[in-house]
Design an enzyme around this catalytic site. Structure first.
Site, PDB file in Angstrom:
ATOM      1  N   ASP A  13     -40.321   2.400  23.003  1.00 36.04           N
ATOM      2  CA  ASP A  13     -40.447   2.635  24.447  1.00 36.04           C
ATOM      3  C   ASP A  13     -40.566   1.337  25.247  1.00 36.04           C
ATOM      4  O   ASP A  13     -41.152   1.314  26.319  1.00 36.04           O
ATOM      5  CB  ASP A  13     -41.665   3.536  24.762  1.00 36.04           C
ATOM      6  CG  ASP A  13     -41.699   4.796  23.909  1.00 36.04           C
ATOM      7  OD1 ASP A  13     -40.670   5.489  23.863  1.00 36.04           O
ATOM      8  OD2 ASP A  13     -42.739   5.069  23.283  1.00 36.04           O
ATOM      9  N   LYS A  16     -35.531  -0.861  25.964  1.00 34.33           N
ATOM     10  CA  LYS A  16     -34.303  -1.410  25.365  1.00 34.33           C
ATOM     11  C   LYS A  16     -33.046  -0.900  26.057  1.00 34.33           C
ATOM     12  O   LYS A  16     -32.089  -1.649  26.255  1.00 34.33           O
ATOM     13  CB  LYS A  16     -34.257  -1.039  23.877  1.00 34.33           C
ATOM     14  CG  LYS A  16     -35.399  -1.634  23.056  1.00 34.33           C
ATOM     15  CD  LYS A  16     -35.346  -1.198  21.610  1.00 34.33           C
ATOM     16  CE  LYS A  16     -35.661   0.271  21.407  1.00 34.33           C
ATOM     17  NZ  LYS A  16     -37.015   0.665  21.812  1.00 34.33           N
ATOM     18  N   GLY A  40     -35.218   8.203  22.854  1.00 28.98           N
ATOM     19  CA  GLY A  40     -34.547   8.332  24.139  1.00 28.98           C
ATOM     20  C   GLY A  40     -34.485   7.006  24.857  1.00 28.98           C
ATOM     21  O   GLY A  40     -35.504   6.393  25.140  1.00 28.98           O
ATOM     22  N   HIS A  41     -33.272   6.525  25.129  1.00 28.07           N
ATOM     23  CA  HIS A  41     -33.113   5.299  25.908  1.00 28.07           C
ATOM     24  C   HIS A  41     -32.841   5.683  27.359  1.00 28.07           C
ATOM     25  O   HIS A  41     -31.898   6.409  27.650  1.00 28.07           O
ATOM     26  CB  HIS A  41     -31.964   4.451  25.350  1.00 28.07           C
ATOM     27  CG  HIS A  41     -32.335   3.740  24.091  1.00 28.07           C
ATOM     28  ND1 HIS A  41     -31.490   2.874  23.449  1.00 28.07           N
ATOM     29  CD2 HIS A  41     -33.474   3.765  23.360  1.00 28.07           C
ATOM     30  CE1 HIS A  41     -32.089   2.394  22.371  1.00 28.07           C
ATOM     31  NE2 HIS A  41     -33.281   2.930  22.298  1.00 28.07           N
ATOM     32  N   GLN A 224     -36.407   2.870  18.611  1.00 25.73           N
ATOM     33  CA  GLN A 224     -37.835   2.749  18.318  1.00 25.73           C
ATOM     34  C   GLN A 224     -38.282   1.288  18.399  1.00 25.73           C
ATOM     35  O   GLN A 224     -37.727   0.526  19.174  1.00 25.73           O
ATOM     36  CB  GLN A 224     -38.183   3.364  16.949  1.00 25.73           C
ATOM     37  CG  GLN A 224     -38.100   4.868  16.909  1.00 25.73           C
ATOM     38  CD  GLN A 224     -36.831   5.372  16.257  1.00 25.73           C
ATOM     39  OE1 GLN A 224     -36.096   4.654  15.610  1.00 25.73           O
ATOM     40  NE2 GLN A 224     -36.566   6.645  16.427  1.00 25.73           N
TER      41      GLN A 224
END
Length: 423
Positions: A13, A16, A40-41, A224
């Protein structure tokens, strides 16, 4: 020819997705090398927030090819919905997105196994996102898994049935109350498989090799964070893949000596989702304020993130393991308004101060040792140059650079791609 890596240096988180989006225009290929759809990006531009789960963050740039590498595990159902969510943006998905045949598939029964396993652990649960990722990687290392290339085989459904039957027997073994309708889940799964077939499958290691020979620039995108690496993270409260730089080599088939820059992304503070030790975690109003101002909720799971002060012991460890060459600090704007900031510079480990990351960082063994900094009041979200930053933030940044011995090249002051200051 350039092969660069972009990695998270904390418990995920870190932001990225935004940085990949900012950097993408410099690269011909964006390649995701590990993880599954729990990662989730989030990208934000033109007033729209986008959450990508499996698709690389370069999908919004018209000139980049996006590769899902062999180290990724793919849930066809989640993937189908992700593509449907992108349809309104008129992206040429078919020509911009390709998938490694060696990437493993998440079956409906993998998700059920995940739920059964976590339920059986009671209070000892590890905080799984229940997306079936752990069981899929277990099948991969156990040499039982199904891969994207298997979809092209005539006996794919027979192979599926054999593995799903094995999973159901394992679910029964856990002896927990898991309610499900497998026939319904399988219908959805096989419909998604048909959609998956519309994309091009590649032998990604050969594709990457030829791209390098042709002089293409490649950015490898991790999911991650380094402290969730299955080998080097806070085991067993980790993910099931190698989130560190080595994972890019095994997850894409890239030789280590081809890698040039390693971009390390970290927050100006620290967050963690789920269970596991977290030395600098805050349980007071300061931590609650960080969570509120930073909107610290999972982009896929919606789970609230635990918040704490920046931990330089852990950050230095992640930088060393990954060979980071450039740092990028995210969410500097969230720290505006605090009278005092703290940074953990050492751990008191079993009564002795240490500056390295030990085997066990459980609270009974580790107490953080802090250095205090004066805070700042200024709103950073509209600033565009490094010189405009408050002196207190510059001192904070310079201290981190001195301690870590790696330059901070980017400071993010908001979620939009434009709110990015290059130093």
């Amino acid at each position: 020819m350039t092969v660069d890596l972009l990695l998270g240096l904390q418990w995920g988180d870190e932001g990225k997705g935004k940085i990949v989006d900012v950097l993408t225009s410099n690269y011909d290929i964006i390649a995701r090398f590990q993880g599954g759809p729990n990662a989730g990006h989030t990208l934000e531009f033109d007033g729209i927030k986008h959450v990508l789960r499996t698709i690389p963050s370069g999908i919004f740039h018209k000139n980049s090819v996006n590769i899902i590498g062999n180290g990724v595990v793919i849930d066809p159902v989640v993937f189908q919905k992700e593509i449907e969510g992108l349809e309104k943006f008129n992206l040429d998905i078919k020509s911009k997105l390709i998938i490694s045949r060696k990437a493993h598939l998440i079956l409906p029964t993998h998700r059920l196994l995940d739920a059964a396993s976590e339920a059986s652990k009671g209070k000892a649960k590890i905080g799984s996102t229940l997306k079936g990722i752990g069981p899929t990687y277990m099948d991969k290392t156990g040499r039982n898994g199904l891969r994207v290339g298997d979809i092209e085989l005539e006996d794919f459904k027979e192979r599926y049935r054999s593995l799903a039957d094995k999973h159901e027997a394992m679910i029964a073994f856990y002896d927990v109350n898991i309610q499900y309708n497998l026939a319904e889940l399988e219908k959805e799964f096989f419909e998604a498989i048909e959609d998956l077939k519309k994309l091009d499958f590649i032998d990604s290691e050969e594709y990457m090799h030829q791209a390098q020979k042709a002089g293409k620039s490649i950015l490898c995108e991790g999911a991650q964070g380094s402290l969730l690496d299955v080998d080097f993270g806070t085991y067993p409260f980790v993910t099931s893949s190698n989130t560190t730089a080595a994972g890019a080599c095994t997850g894409l088939g890239i030789a280590p000596n081809k890698i040039k820059e390693v971009y390390g992304i970290f927050k100006a503070y620290v967050t963690r989702v789920g269970s596991g030790p977290f030395p600098t975690e805050l349980f007071d109003e300061v931590g609650a304020t960080m969570a509120r101002v930073g909107n610290e909720f999972g982009s896929v799971t919606g789970r609230q993130r635990r918040c704490g002060w920046l931990d330089l012991v852990a950050l230095k460890y992640a930088v060393q393991v990954n060979g980071v060459t450039q740092l990028m600090m995210m969410k500097g704007d969230v720290l505006s308004g605090f009278e005092t900031l703290k940074v953990c510079t050492e751990y008191n480990y079993k009564g002795q101060n240490i500056s390295h990351f030990p085997y066990n960082i459980e609270p009974e063994n580790v107490t953080p040792v802090y250095k205090e900094f004066k805070g700042w009041k200024q709103d950073l979200t509209g600033l565009t140059t490094y010189d405009q930053l408050p002196i207190e933030l510059k001192e904070y940044i310079e201290f981190i650079e001195k301690e870590i011995e790696v330059p901070i090249k980017i400071v993010s002051v908001g979620p939009d791609r434009k709110q990015t200051i290059t130093k």
